[in-house]
Design a protein around this motif. Structure first.
Motif, PDB file in Angstrom:
ATOM      1  N   ARG A  76     -31.085  -9.671  -1.023  1.00  0.00           N
ATOM      2  CA  ARG A  76     -31.927 -10.198   0.067  1.00  0.00           C
ATOM      3  C   ARG A  76     -31.193 -10.148   1.391  1.00  0.00           C
ATOM      4  O   ARG A  76     -31.790  -9.842   2.435  1.00  0.00           O
ATOM      5  CB  ARG A  76     -32.354 -11.630  -0.253  1.00  0.00           C
ATOM      6  CG  ARG A  76     -33.403 -11.741  -1.351  1.00  0.00           C
ATOM      7  CD  ARG A  76     -34.001 -13.139  -1.386  1.00  0.00           C
ATOM      8  NE  ARG A  76     -33.019 -14.147  -1.748  1.00  0.00           N
ATOM      9  CZ  ARG A  76     -32.765 -14.533  -2.990  1.00  0.00           C
ATOM     10  NH1 ARG A  76     -33.422 -13.973  -4.010  1.00  0.00           N
ATOM     11  NH2 ARG A  76     -31.871 -15.471  -3.236  1.00  0.00           N
ATOM     12  N   ALA A  77     -29.897 -10.443   1.367  1.00  0.00           N
ATOM     13  CA  ALA A  77     -29.119 -10.471   2.610  1.00  0.00           C
ATOM     14  C   ALA A  77     -28.968  -9.084   3.227  1.00  0.00           C
ATOM     15  O   ALA A  77     -28.733  -8.973   4.441  1.00  0.00           O
ATOM     16  CB  ALA A  77     -27.744 -11.080   2.355  1.00  0.00           C
ATOM     17  N   THR A  78     -29.085  -8.028   2.427  1.00  0.00           N
ATOM     18  CA  THR A  78     -28.903  -6.669   2.949  1.00  0.00           C
ATOM     19  C   THR A  78     -30.199  -6.023   3.416  1.00  0.00           C
ATOM     20  O   THR A  78     -30.172  -4.921   3.964  1.00  0.00           O
ATOM     21  CB  THR A  78     -28.265  -5.769   1.877  1.00  0.00           C
ATOM     22  OG1 THR A  78     -29.151  -5.692   0.754  1.00  0.00           O
ATOM     23  CG2 THR A  78     -26.926  -6.321   1.428  1.00  0.00           C
ATOM     24  N   GLN A  79     -31.335  -6.664   3.184  1.00  0.00           N
ATOM     25  CA  GLN A  79     -32.605  -6.076   3.610  1.00  0.00           C
ATOM     26  C   GLN A  79     -32.621  -5.875   5.116  1.00  0.00           C
ATOM     27  O   GLN A  79     -32.035  -6.658   5.858  1.00  0.00           O
ATOM     28  CB  GLN A  79     -33.764  -6.994   3.188  1.00  0.00           C
ATOM     29  CG  GLN A  79     -33.964  -7.058   1.685  1.00  0.00           C
ATOM     30  CD  GLN A  79     -35.072  -8.003   1.282  1.00  0.00           C
ATOM     31  OE1 GLN A  79     -35.684  -8.673   2.102  1.00  0.00           O
ATOM     32  NE2 GLN A  79     -35.342  -8.076  -0.009  1.00  0.00           N
ATOM     33  N   PRO A  80     -33.260  -4.796   5.626  1.00  0.00           N
ATOM     34  CA  PRO A  80     -34.113  -3.834   4.919  1.00  0.00           C
ATOM     35  C   PRO A  80     -33.365  -2.600   4.392  1.00  0.00           C
ATOM     36  O   PRO A  80     -33.990  -1.593   4.078  1.00  0.00           O
ATOM     37  CB  PRO A  80     -35.091  -3.412   6.013  1.00  0.00           C
ATOM     38  CG  PRO A  80     -34.254  -3.412   7.246  1.00  0.00           C
ATOM     39  CD  PRO A  80     -33.294  -4.579   7.079  1.00  0.00           C
ATOM     40  N   TYR A  81     -32.061  -2.669   4.302  1.00  0.00           N
ATOM     41  CA  TYR A  81     -31.289  -1.496   3.898  1.00  0.00           C
ATOM     42  C   TYR A  81     -31.328  -1.314   2.385  1.00  0.00           C
ATOM     43  O   TYR A  81     -31.483  -2.274   1.627  1.00  0.00           O
ATOM     44  CB  TYR A  81     -29.855  -1.608   4.416  1.00  0.00           C
ATOM     45  CG  TYR A  81     -29.829  -1.649   5.912  1.00  0.00           C
ATOM     46  CD1 TYR A  81     -29.990  -0.489   6.658  1.00  0.00           C
ATOM     47  CD2 TYR A  81     -29.718  -2.856   6.602  1.00  0.00           C
ATOM     48  CE1 TYR A  81     -30.008  -0.518   8.039  1.00  0.00           C
ATOM     49  CE2 TYR A  81     -29.736  -2.895   7.987  1.00  0.00           C
ATOM     50  CZ  TYR A  81     -29.887  -1.720   8.694  1.00  0.00           C
ATOM     51  OH  TYR A  81     -29.925  -1.765  10.059  1.00  0.00           O
ATOM     52  N   ARG A  82     -31.187  -0.066   1.959  1.00  0.00           N
ATOM     53  CA  ARG A  82     -31.298   0.259   0.547  1.00  0.00           C
ATOM     54  C   ARG A  82     -30.072  -0.218  -0.227  1.00  0.00           C
ATOM     55  O   ARG A  82     -28.959  -0.207   0.295  1.00  0.00           O
ATOM     56  CB  ARG A  82     -31.471   1.764   0.367  1.00  0.00           C
ATOM     57  CG  ARG A  82     -32.797   2.291   0.921  1.00  0.00           C
ATOM     58  CD  ARG A  82     -32.876   3.797   0.831  1.00  0.00           C
ATOM     59  NE  ARG A  82     -31.903   4.430   1.722  1.00  0.00           N
ATOM     60  CZ  ARG A  82     -31.707   5.747   1.804  1.00  0.00           C
ATOM     61  NH1 ARG A  82     -32.405   6.561   1.030  1.00  0.00           N
ATOM     62  NH2 ARG A  82     -30.816   6.236   2.639  1.00  0.00           N
ATOM     63  N   THR A  83     -30.330  -0.637  -1.472  1.00  0.00           N
ATOM     64  CA  THR A  83     -29.241  -1.051  -2.346  1.00  0.00           C
ATOM     65  C   THR A  83     -29.314  -0.272  -3.658  1.00  0.00           C
ATOM     66  O   THR A  83     -30.383   0.172  -4.073  1.00  0.00           O
ATOM     67  CB  THR A  83     -29.319  -2.558  -2.673  1.00  0.00           C
ATOM     68  OG1 THR A  83     -30.570  -2.835  -3.312  1.00  0.00           O
ATOM     69  CG2 THR A  83     -29.182  -3.402  -1.420  1.00  0.00           C
ATOM     70  N   VAL A  84     -28.156  -0.104  -4.262  1.00  0.00           N
ATOM     71  CA  VAL A  84     -28.076   0.441  -5.618  1.00  0.00           C
ATOM     72  C   VAL A  84     -27.200  -0.508  -6.425  1.00  0.00           C
ATOM     73  O   VAL A  84     -26.327  -1.189  -5.883  1.00  0.00           O
ATOM     74  CB  VAL A  84     -27.492   1.869  -5.648  1.00  0.00           C
ATOM     75  CG1 VAL A  84     -28.416   2.847  -4.951  1.00  0.00           C
ATOM     76  CG2 VAL A  84     -26.105   1.896  -5.001  1.00  0.00           C
ATOM     77  N   VAL A  85     -27.437  -0.569  -7.719  1.00  0.00           N
ATOM     78  CA  VAL A  85     -26.741  -1.523  -8.572  1.00  0.00           C
ATOM     79  C   VAL A  85     -25.673  -0.808  -9.390  1.00  0.00           C
ATOM     80  O   VAL A  85     -25.947   0.187 -10.064  1.00  0.00           O
ATOM     81  CB  VAL A  85     -27.727  -2.241  -9.509  1.00  0.00           C
ATOM     82  CG1 VAL A  85     -26.983  -3.194 -10.435  1.00  0.00           C
ATOM     83  CG2 VAL A  85     -28.777  -2.998  -8.702  1.00  0.00           C
ATOM     84  N   GLN A  86     -24.447  -1.326  -9.313  1.00  0.00           N
ATOM     85  CA  GLN A  86     -23.377  -0.878 -10.202  1.00  0.00           C
ATOM     86  C   GLN A  86     -23.392  -1.818 -11.408  1.00  0.00           C
ATOM     87  O   GLN A  86     -22.811  -2.904 -11.381  1.00  0.00           O
ATOM     88  CB  GLN A  86     -22.020  -0.928  -9.495  1.00  0.00           C
ATOM     89  CG  GLN A  86     -20.883  -0.380 -10.343  1.00  0.00           C
ATOM     90  CD  GLN A  86     -19.501  -0.645  -9.738  1.00  0.00           C
ATOM     91  OE1 GLN A  86     -19.353  -1.508  -8.875  1.00  0.00           O
ATOM     92  NE2 GLN A  86     -18.503   0.096 -10.198  1.00  0.00           N
ATOM     93  N   SER A  87     -24.074  -1.409 -12.454  1.00  0.00           N
ATOM     94  CA  SER A  87     -24.287  -2.300 -13.596  1.00  0.00           C
ATOM     95  C   SER A  87     -23.004  -2.550 -14.375  1.00  0.00           C
ATOM     96  O   SER A  87     -22.839  -3.603 -14.996  1.00  0.00           O
ATOM     97  CB  SER A  87     -25.362  -1.725 -14.525  1.00  0.00           C
ATOM     98  OG  SER A  87     -25.029  -0.416 -14.924  1.00  0.00           O
TER      99      SER A  87
END
Length: 455
Positions: A76-87
Protein backbone atom coordinates in the motif's frame (compact mmCIF):
# COMPACT_ATOMS: atom_id res chain seq x y z
CA UNK A 1 8.12 29.78 -1.97
CA UNK A 2 8.04 27.59 1.14
CA UNK A 3 10.78 25.06 1.77
CA UNK A 4 9.42 21.59 0.92
CA UNK A 5 11.54 19.04 2.75
CA UNK A 6 10.25 16.00 0.85
CA UNK A 7 12.36 17.07 -2.10
CA UNK A 8 14.68 19.50 -0.30
CA UNK A 9 13.95 21.96 -3.09
CA UNK A 10 15.68 19.87 -5.75
CA UNK A 11 14.47 19.34 -9.31
CA UNK A 12 16.46 17.12 -11.63
CA UNK A 13 15.95 16.55 -15.35
CA UNK A 14 15.17 12.96 -16.27
CA UNK A 15 17.41 11.29 -18.77
CA UNK A 16 16.09 11.06 -22.36
CA UNK A 17 16.42 7.29 -22.65
CA UNK A 18 13.96 5.17 -20.70
CA UNK A 19 15.08 4.38 -17.17
CA UNK A 20 13.75 2.13 -14.42
CA UNK A 21 14.54 2.09 -10.71
CA UNK A 22 14.10 -1.29 -9.03
CA UNK A 23 13.94 -1.00 -5.24
CA UNK A 24 14.66 -4.15 -3.24
CA UNK A 25 12.41 -4.01 -0.16
CA UNK A 26 11.69 -7.63 0.77
CA UNK A 27 13.89 -7.63 3.87
CA UNK A 28 12.30 -8.46 7.21
CA UNK A 29 14.74 -6.35 9.17
CA UNK A 30 15.54 -8.99 11.79
CA UNK A 31 17.99 -6.67 13.52
CA UNK A 32 15.22 -4.10 13.92
CA UNK A 33 13.42 -6.58 16.21
CA UNK A 34 10.09 -5.43 14.83
CA UNK A 35 6.91 -6.85 13.33
CA UNK A 36 7.09 -4.14 10.66
CA UNK A 37 8.92 -4.71 7.37
CA UNK A 38 12.24 -2.90 7.53
CA UNK A 39 11.25 -0.54 4.72
CA UNK A 40 8.23 0.68 6.71
CA UNK A 41 10.25 2.12 9.57
CA UNK A 42 9.93 5.87 9.56
CA UNK A 43 12.33 8.75 8.96
CA UNK A 44 11.02 12.27 9.15
CA UNK A 45 7.58 10.80 9.88
CA UNK A 46 7.34 8.86 6.62
CA UNK A 47 8.37 5.29 5.75
CA UNK A 48 11.91 4.75 4.48
CA UNK A 49 10.53 3.31 1.24
CA UNK A 50 8.62 6.54 0.59
CA UNK A 51 11.78 8.63 0.85
CA UNK A 52 13.53 6.51 -1.77
CA UNK A 53 10.54 6.44 -4.11
CA UNK A 54 10.07 10.21 -3.91
CA UNK A 55 13.70 10.73 -4.87
CA UNK A 56 13.83 8.02 -7.53
CA UNK A 57 10.77 9.29 -9.37
CA UNK A 58 12.59 12.59 -9.98
CA UNK A 59 15.25 10.74 -11.98
CA UNK A 60 13.72 7.55 -13.35
CA UNK A 61 10.75 7.04 -15.65
CA UNK A 62 9.50 3.93 -13.82
CA UNK A 63 9.79 2.67 -10.26
CA UNK A 64 9.34 -1.01 -9.37
CA UNK A 65 9.44 -2.32 -5.80
CA UNK A 66 10.31 -5.90 -4.84
CA UNK A 67 8.45 -6.85 -1.66
CA UNK A 68 8.32 -9.97 0.44
CA UNK A 69 5.31 -12.20 0.97
CA UNK A 70 2.63 -11.04 3.41
CA UNK A 71 3.61 -7.38 3.32
CA UNK A 72 0.30 -5.67 2.48
CA UNK A 73 1.18 -2.46 4.33
CA UNK A 74 4.36 -2.13 2.30
CA UNK A 75 2.49 -2.71 -0.97
CA UNK A 76 0.00 0.00 0.00
CA UNK A 77 2.82 2.40 0.84
CA UNK A 78 4.37 1.97 -2.62
CA UNK A 79 1.21 2.69 -4.61
CA UNK A 80 0.73 3.61 -7.43
CA UNK A 81 4.05 2.01 -8.39
CA UNK A 82 4.24 -1.62 -9.45
CA UNK A 83 5.36 -4.30 -7.03
CA UNK A 84 6.57 -7.86 -7.44
CA UNK A 85 6.79 -10.44 -4.67
CA UNK A 86 9.95 -12.33 -3.78
CA UNK A 87 8.21 -15.33 -2.24
CA UNK A 88 11.51 -16.98 -1.23
CA UNK A 89 14.33 -14.90 0.17
CA UNK A 90 17.25 -16.35 -1.79
CA UNK A 91 19.50 -13.30 -1.90
CA UNK A 92 19.72 -9.90 -3.55
CA UNK A 93 20.41 -11.34 -7.00
CA UNK A 94 17.28 -13.46 -6.73
CA UNK A 95 15.26 -10.41 -5.61
CA UNK A 96 16.43 -8.39 -8.63
CA UNK A 97 15.60 -11.31 -10.94
CA UNK A 98 11.98 -11.26 -9.69
CA UNK A 99 11.59 -7.84 -11.32
CA UNK A 100 13.39 -8.47 -14.63
CA UNK A 101 10.14 -8.67 -16.62
CA UNK A 102 9.54 -5.03 -15.61
CA UNK A 103 13.04 -3.75 -16.44
CA UNK A 104 11.98 -2.28 -19.78
CA UNK A 105 14.53 -1.59 -22.53
CA UNK A 106 16.67 1.23 -21.15
CA UNK A 107 18.93 1.54 -18.14
CA UNK A 108 18.03 -0.09 -14.84
CA UNK A 109 19.25 0.94 -11.40
CA UNK A 110 19.00 -1.47 -8.49
CA UNK A 111 18.37 0.39 -5.23
CA UNK A 112 17.83 -0.79 -1.66
CA UNK A 113 14.99 0.33 0.61
CA UNK A 114 17.40 0.47 3.55
CA UNK A 115 19.44 3.18 1.77
CA UNK A 116 16.70 5.83 1.99
CA UNK A 117 18.83 8.99 1.98
CA UNK A 118 20.44 8.77 -1.47
CA UNK A 119 20.00 12.16 -3.12
CA UNK A 120 18.69 12.95 -6.58
CA UNK A 121 22.10 14.33 -7.57
CA UNK A 122 23.82 11.07 -6.68
CA UNK A 123 21.26 9.04 -8.65
CA UNK A 124 21.83 11.34 -11.62
CA UNK A 125 25.60 10.89 -11.33
CA UNK A 126 25.08 7.13 -11.28
CA UNK A 127 23.20 7.36 -14.59
CA UNK A 128 25.78 9.72 -16.08
CA UNK A 129 28.59 7.31 -15.22
CA UNK A 130 26.76 4.44 -16.84
CA UNK A 131 26.19 6.47 -20.01
CA UNK A 132 29.77 7.63 -20.19
CA UNK A 133 30.64 4.23 -21.67
CA UNK A 134 30.61 1.98 -18.60
CA UNK A 135 28.91 -1.38 -18.82
CA UNK A 136 27.99 -0.93 -15.18
CA UNK A 137 28.19 1.91 -12.65
CA UNK A 138 27.88 1.55 -8.91
CA UNK A 139 27.94 3.64 -5.76
CA UNK A 140 30.81 3.53 -3.30
CA UNK A 141 31.72 5.31 -0.08
CA UNK A 142 34.64 5.74 2.26
CA UNK A 143 33.16 5.26 5.76
CA UNK A 144 35.10 6.36 8.80
CA UNK A 145 34.88 2.75 10.01
CA UNK A 146 34.80 0.42 6.96
CA UNK A 147 34.02 -2.45 9.31
CA UNK A 148 32.48 -5.37 7.50
CA UNK A 149 31.47 -3.62 4.29
CA UNK A 150 32.46 -5.28 1.03
CA UNK A 151 35.55 -3.67 -0.53
CA UNK A 152 35.78 -2.42 -4.12
CA UNK A 153 38.87 -3.74 -5.88
CA UNK A 154 39.97 -1.22 -8.52
CA UNK A 155 42.65 -1.07 -11.20
CA UNK A 156 43.36 2.08 -13.24
CA UNK A 157 40.17 3.70 -11.97
CA UNK A 158 37.94 0.77 -12.94
CA UNK A 159 36.28 -1.65 -10.52
CA UNK A 160 37.29 -5.26 -11.08
CA UNK A 161 35.24 -6.97 -8.41
CA UNK A 162 33.75 -6.73 -4.93
CA UNK A 163 35.28 -8.79 -2.16
CA UNK A 164 33.22 -9.41 0.96
CA UNK A 165 34.95 -8.68 4.25
CA UNK A 166 34.92 -12.30 5.39
CA UNK A 167 36.64 -13.34 2.15
CA UNK A 168 39.11 -10.42 1.97
CA UNK A 169 42.83 -10.65 2.62
CA UNK A 170 44.43 -8.37 5.20
CA UNK A 171 45.61 -6.09 2.39
CA UNK A 172 42.11 -5.94 0.88
CA UNK A 173 40.57 -5.14 4.26
CA UNK A 174 42.73 -2.02 4.41
CA UNK A 175 41.01 -0.64 1.29
CA UNK A 176 38.84 2.32 2.28
CA UNK A 177 36.49 2.30 -0.72
CA UNK A 178 33.41 0.25 0.19
CA UNK A 179 30.44 -1.06 -1.71
CA UNK A 180 27.10 0.70 -1.15
CA UNK A 181 25.16 -1.92 -3.12
CA UNK A 182 23.48 0.38 -5.66
CA UNK A 183 24.29 -0.25 -9.32
CA UNK A 184 23.10 0.68 -12.80
CA UNK A 185 23.38 -1.06 -16.20
CA UNK A 186 21.55 -1.73 -19.43
CA UNK A 187 18.40 -3.82 -18.87
CA UNK A 188 19.47 -6.60 -21.26
CA UNK A 189 22.91 -6.82 -19.70
CA UNK A 190 21.32 -7.13 -16.28
CA UNK A 191 19.05 -9.93 -17.50
CA UNK A 192 22.01 -11.84 -18.90
CA UNK A 193 24.12 -11.45 -15.78
CA UNK A 194 21.24 -12.41 -13.48
CA UNK A 195 20.68 -15.58 -15.50
CA UNK A 196 24.32 -16.53 -14.94
CA UNK A 197 24.32 -16.03 -11.16
CA UNK A 198 25.05 -19.06 -9.03
CA UNK A 199 24.48 -19.80 -5.38
CA UNK A 200 27.62 -21.79 -4.66
CA UNK A 201 28.37 -20.07 -1.37
CA UNK A 202 27.97 -20.65 2.34
CA UNK A 203 24.52 -19.06 2.41
CA UNK A 204 23.24 -20.78 -0.71
CA UNK A 205 22.04 -17.39 -1.98
CA UNK A 206 22.30 -15.47 -5.25
CA UNK A 207 24.36 -12.35 -4.65
CA UNK A 208 23.81 -9.29 -6.83
CA UNK A 209 27.38 -8.21 -6.17
CA UNK A 210 28.58 -11.11 -8.35
CA UNK A 211 27.44 -9.26 -11.47
CA UNK A 212 30.23 -6.71 -10.94
CA UNK A 213 32.91 -9.20 -11.92
CA UNK A 214 30.80 -10.33 -14.90
CA UNK A 215 30.46 -6.72 -16.05
CA UNK A 216 34.17 -6.08 -15.60
CA UNK A 217 35.01 -8.99 -17.92
CA UNK A 218 32.98 -7.47 -20.77
CA UNK A 219 33.54 -3.75 -20.21
CA UNK A 220 34.28 -1.02 -17.71
CA UNK A 221 32.79 -0.75 -14.24
CA UNK A 222 32.89 2.74 -12.77
CA UNK A 223 32.43 3.74 -9.13
CA UNK A 224 30.56 6.92 -8.19
CA UNK A 225 31.58 8.01 -4.70
CA UNK A 226 29.13 9.67 -2.31
CA UNK A 227 29.29 10.61 1.39
CA UNK A 228 28.89 7.91 4.03
CA UNK A 229 25.87 9.58 5.65
CA UNK A 230 24.06 9.44 2.32
CA UNK A 231 24.78 5.78 1.55
CA UNK A 232 24.99 4.10 4.95
CA UNK A 233 22.40 1.35 5.33
CA UNK A 234 19.68 1.22 7.98
CA UNK A 235 19.53 -2.25 9.53
CA UNK A 236 19.05 -1.57 13.22
CA UNK A 237 17.34 0.90 15.53
CA UNK A 238 20.67 2.60 16.18
CA UNK A 239 21.31 3.03 12.45
CA UNK A 240 17.74 4.32 12.06
CA UNK A 241 18.48 6.98 14.66
CA UNK A 242 21.67 7.98 12.85
CA UNK A 243 19.78 8.25 9.56
CA UNK A 244 17.14 10.39 11.28
CA UNK A 245 19.87 12.73 12.52
CA UNK A 246 21.26 13.03 8.99
CA UNK A 247 17.84 13.75 7.53
CA UNK A 248 17.02 16.32 10.21
CA UNK A 249 20.31 18.12 9.57
CA UNK A 250 19.50 18.28 5.85
CA UNK A 251 16.04 19.69 6.52
CA UNK A 252 17.30 22.24 9.04
CA UNK A 253 19.91 23.46 6.56
CA UNK A 254 17.31 23.65 3.79
CA UNK A 255 15.02 25.69 6.05
CA UNK A 256 17.76 28.16 6.93
CA UNK A 257 18.87 28.39 3.30
CA UNK A 258 15.24 29.23 2.48
CA UNK A 259 15.12 32.17 4.86
CA UNK A 260 13.84 30.54 8.05
CA UNK A 261 15.41 31.48 11.39
CA UNK A 262 16.13 28.53 13.66
CA UNK A 263 17.27 29.87 17.02
CA UNK A 264 18.66 26.49 18.09
CA UNK A 265 18.64 24.30 14.95
CA UNK A 266 19.70 21.09 16.64
CA UNK A 267 16.55 21.14 18.84
CA UNK A 268 13.99 21.54 16.04
CA UNK A 269 12.53 18.42 14.41
CA UNK A 270 10.79 18.49 11.04
CA UNK A 271 8.71 16.02 9.07
CA UNK A 272 9.59 15.28 5.47
CA UNK A 273 6.52 17.17 4.21
CA UNK A 274 6.85 20.26 6.43
CA UNK A 275 6.43 23.49 4.43
CA UNK A 276 7.82 26.71 5.90
CA UNK A 277 7.95 30.10 4.18
CA UNK A 278 10.73 32.65 4.55
CA UNK A 279 10.94 35.01 7.51
CA UNK A 280 9.48 32.46 9.91
CA UNK A 281 11.17 32.31 13.30
CA UNK A 282 11.30 28.96 15.11
CA UNK A 283 12.45 28.97 18.70
CA UNK A 284 14.12 26.00 20.47
CA UNK A 285 12.54 22.58 21.06
CA UNK A 286 9.77 22.66 18.47
CA UNK A 287 8.41 19.48 16.84
CA UNK A 288 6.64 19.39 13.46
CA UNK A 289 4.54 16.30 12.78
CA UNK A 290 3.22 15.46 9.31
CA UNK A 291 1.13 17.92 7.33
CA UNK A 292 2.29 21.31 8.65
CA UNK A 293 2.39 24.55 6.61
CA UNK A 294 3.75 27.78 8.11
CA UNK A 295 3.27 31.13 6.34
CA UNK A 296 5.73 34.02 6.21
CA UNK A 297 6.34 36.16 9.27
CA UNK A 298 5.02 33.67 11.81
CA UNK A 299 6.79 32.89 15.06
CA UNK A 300 6.70 29.39 16.53
CA UNK A 301 7.81 29.76 20.11
CA UNK A 302 9.67 27.24 22.23
CA UNK A 303 8.39 23.78 23.22
CA UNK A 304 5.47 23.73 20.78
CA UNK A 305 4.12 20.68 18.94
CA UNK A 306 2.40 21.08 15.55
CA UNK A 307 0.77 18.40 13.40
CA UNK A 308 -1.65 18.47 10.46
CA UNK A 309 -2.18 22.23 10.71
CA UNK A 310 -1.61 25.51 8.87
CA UNK A 311 -0.38 28.74 10.38
CA UNK A 312 -1.11 32.03 8.62
CA UNK A 313 1.12 35.06 8.09
CA UNK A 314 2.27 36.87 11.19
CA UNK A 315 0.75 34.37 13.61
CA UNK A 316 2.26 33.75 17.02
CA UNK A 317 2.22 30.17 18.30
CA UNK A 318 3.37 29.14 21.78
CA UNK A 319 5.39 28.71 23.86
CA UNK A 320 4.14 25.29 24.95
CA UNK A 321 1.32 25.22 22.39
CA UNK A 322 -0.12 22.15 20.70
CA UNK A 323 -1.79 22.40 17.29
CA UNK A 324 -3.47 19.14 16.25
CA UNK A 325 -4.78 17.98 12.86
CA UNK A 326 -7.40 20.09 11.14
CA UNK A 327 -6.34 23.35 12.78
CA UNK A 328 -5.93 26.56 10.81
CA UNK A 329 -4.59 29.66 12.54
CA UNK A 330 -5.30 32.70 10.36
CA UNK A 331 -3.21 35.82 9.83
CA UNK A 332 -2.00 37.52 13.02
CA UNK A 333 -3.75 35.04 15.30
CA UNK A 334 -2.23 34.15 18.67
CA UNK A 335 -2.04 30.78 20.42
CA UNK A 336 -0.36 30.97 23.79
CA UNK A 337 1.14 28.77 26.47
CA UNK A 338 -0.54 25.46 27.31
CA UNK A 339 -3.24 25.94 24.66
CA UNK A 340 -4.35 22.93 22.59
CA UNK A 341 -6.32 23.31 19.35
CA UNK A 342 -7.83 20.37 17.47
CA UNK A 343 -9.78 20.82 14.22
CA UNK A 344 -10.15 24.55 14.88
CA UNK A 345 -10.50 27.56 12.59
CA UNK A 346 -8.91 30.44 14.50
CA UNK A 347 -9.83 33.66 12.71
CA UNK A 348 -7.71 36.66 11.76
CA UNK A 349 -6.35 38.36 14.85
CA UNK A 350 -8.16 35.97 17.19
CA UNK A 351 -6.42 35.02 20.43
CA UNK A 352 -6.35 32.06 22.80
CA UNK A 353 -3.42 32.90 24.99
CA UNK A 354 -3.57 30.74 28.12
CA UNK A 355 -4.44 27.28 29.42
CA UNK A 356 -7.23 26.46 26.97
CA UNK A 357 -8.59 23.50 25.01
CA UNK A 358 -10.54 24.23 21.82
CA UNK A 359 -11.73 21.26 19.79
CA UNK A 360 -13.98 21.19 16.70
CA UNK A 361 -14.53 24.93 16.79
CA UNK A 362 -14.68 28.02 14.56
CA UNK A 363 -13.43 31.21 16.21
CA UNK A 364 -14.22 34.48 14.44
CA UNK A 365 -11.83 37.31 13.64
CA UNK A 366 -10.75 39.47 16.56
CA UNK A 367 -12.26 37.18 19.20
CA UNK A 368 -10.49 36.70 22.54
CA UNK A 369 -10.74 33.37 24.35
CA UNK A 370 -9.92 33.66 28.05
CA UNK A 371 -7.74 31.39 30.14
CA UNK A 372 -9.16 28.03 31.14
CA UNK A 373 -11.82 27.92 28.43
CA UNK A 374 -12.90 24.48 27.19
CA UNK A 375 -15.10 23.48 24.30
CA UNK A 376 -16.87 20.26 25.28
CA UNK A 377 -16.91 18.76 21.79
CA UNK A 378 -17.39 15.05 22.55
CA UNK A 379 -20.42 13.40 24.15
CA UNK A 380 -18.88 9.94 24.33
CA UNK A 381 -20.19 8.93 20.89
CA UNK A 382 -20.28 11.95 18.57
CA UNK A 383 -18.18 15.06 18.03
CA UNK A 384 -20.01 18.41 18.00
CA UNK A 385 -18.92 21.85 16.83
CA UNK A 386 -18.71 25.18 18.61
CA UNK A 387 -19.09 28.33 16.49
CA UNK A 388 -17.97 31.65 17.96
CA UNK A 389 -18.50 34.88 16.04
CA UNK A 390 -16.25 37.87 15.44
CA UNK A 391 -15.03 40.28 18.12
CA UNK A 392 -16.51 38.09 20.83
CA UNK A 393 -15.07 37.90 24.33
CA UNK A 394 -15.06 34.56 26.15
CA UNK A 395 -14.33 35.05 29.84
CA UNK A 396 -11.87 32.91 31.75
CA UNK A 397 -12.81 29.42 32.92
CA UNK A 398 -15.81 29.17 30.58
CA UNK A 399 -17.17 25.80 29.46
CA UNK A 400 -18.86 25.78 26.06
CA UNK A 401 -20.97 22.63 25.63
CA UNK A 402 -21.25 21.84 21.93
CA UNK A 403 -23.16 22.07 19.71
CA UNK A 404 -23.45 25.75 20.50
CA UNK A 405 -23.16 29.07 18.66
CA UNK A 406 -22.10 32.42 20.10
CA UNK A 407 -22.82 35.48 18.01
CA UNK A 408 -20.67 38.44 16.98
CA UNK A 409 -19.70 40.98 19.64
CA UNK A 410 -21.13 38.82 22.43
CA UNK A 411 -19.62 38.57 25.90
CA UNK A 412 -19.53 35.36 27.93
CA UNK A 413 -18.92 36.05 31.60
CA UNK A 414 -16.05 34.30 33.34
CA UNK A 415 -16.86 30.93 34.91
CA UNK A 416 -19.93 30.35 32.75
CA UNK A 417 -21.21 27.00 31.50
CA UNK A 418 -22.83 27.74 28.13
CA UNK A 419 -25.29 25.12 26.89
CA UNK A 420 -27.51 27.25 24.65
CA UNK A 421 -26.83 29.60 21.74
CA UNK A 422 -25.86 33.19 22.60
CA UNK A 423 -27.18 36.03 20.43
CA UNK A 424 -24.94 38.64 18.85
CA UNK A 425 -24.02 41.53 21.20
CA UNK A 426 -25.54 39.70 24.20
CA UNK A 427 -24.06 39.13 27.65
CA UNK A 428 -24.30 35.47 28.68
CA UNK A 429 -23.93 34.24 32.26
CA UNK A 430 -24.20 30.56 33.02
CA UNK A 431 -23.12 30.18 36.63
CA UNK A 432 -24.66 29.77 40.07
CA UNK A 433 -25.52 32.96 41.93
CA UNK A 434 -23.02 33.87 44.66
CA UNK A 435 -24.27 34.07 48.22
CA UNK A 436 -22.51 34.89 51.47
CA UNK A 437 -23.08 33.52 55.03
CA UNK A 438 -21.35 35.76 57.61
CA UNK A 439 -18.99 33.98 60.01
CA UNK A 440 -19.74 30.58 58.59
CA UNK A 441 -16.29 30.15 57.00
CA UNK A 442 -14.42 30.48 60.30
CA UNK A 443 -16.85 28.15 62.05
CA UNK A 444 -16.26 25.43 59.48
CA UNK A 445 -12.52 25.86 59.82
CA UNK A 446 -12.66 25.43 63.60
CA UNK A 447 -14.86 22.33 63.24
CA UNK A 448 -12.42 20.71 60.82
CA UNK A 449 -9.46 21.42 63.10
CA UNK A 450 -11.31 19.82 66.01
CA UNK A 451 -11.95 16.68 63.95
CA UNK A 452 -8.28 16.54 63.03
CA UNK A 453 -7.23 16.77 66.72
CA UNK A 454 -9.61 13.94 67.56
CA UNK A 455 -8.04 11.75 64.87
Amino acid sequence: MPVRFGYLGLTMTKAKLHTTAVILAAGLGTRMKSSLPKAMHRLGNRPMITHLIETAKQIFDDVVVVVGPDMPELERATQPYRTVVQSERLGTGHAAKMAESLFGDGDVAILYADNPLITAQTMHRLLDARRSGASLSLLGMRPSDPGKYGRLIEENGHVLRIVEYKDATEAERKIGLCNAGVMCADANDFRRWLSELGNNNAQGEYYLTDVVEMAARSGQVLCVEAPEEELAGVNSRAELARAEATLQQRMRQAAMDGGVTLVAPETVFFSADTQISQDVVIEPNVFFGPGVKIASGSVIRAFSHLEGCTVGEGAMIGPYARLRPGTHCATNSHVGNFVELKNVELGTGAKANHLTYLGDASIGAGTNVGAGTITCNYDGVFKHRTVIGERTFIGSNSILVAPVEIGDDALVAAGSVITENVSATALALGRARQCEKPGRGLAIKHALKAKKEQG
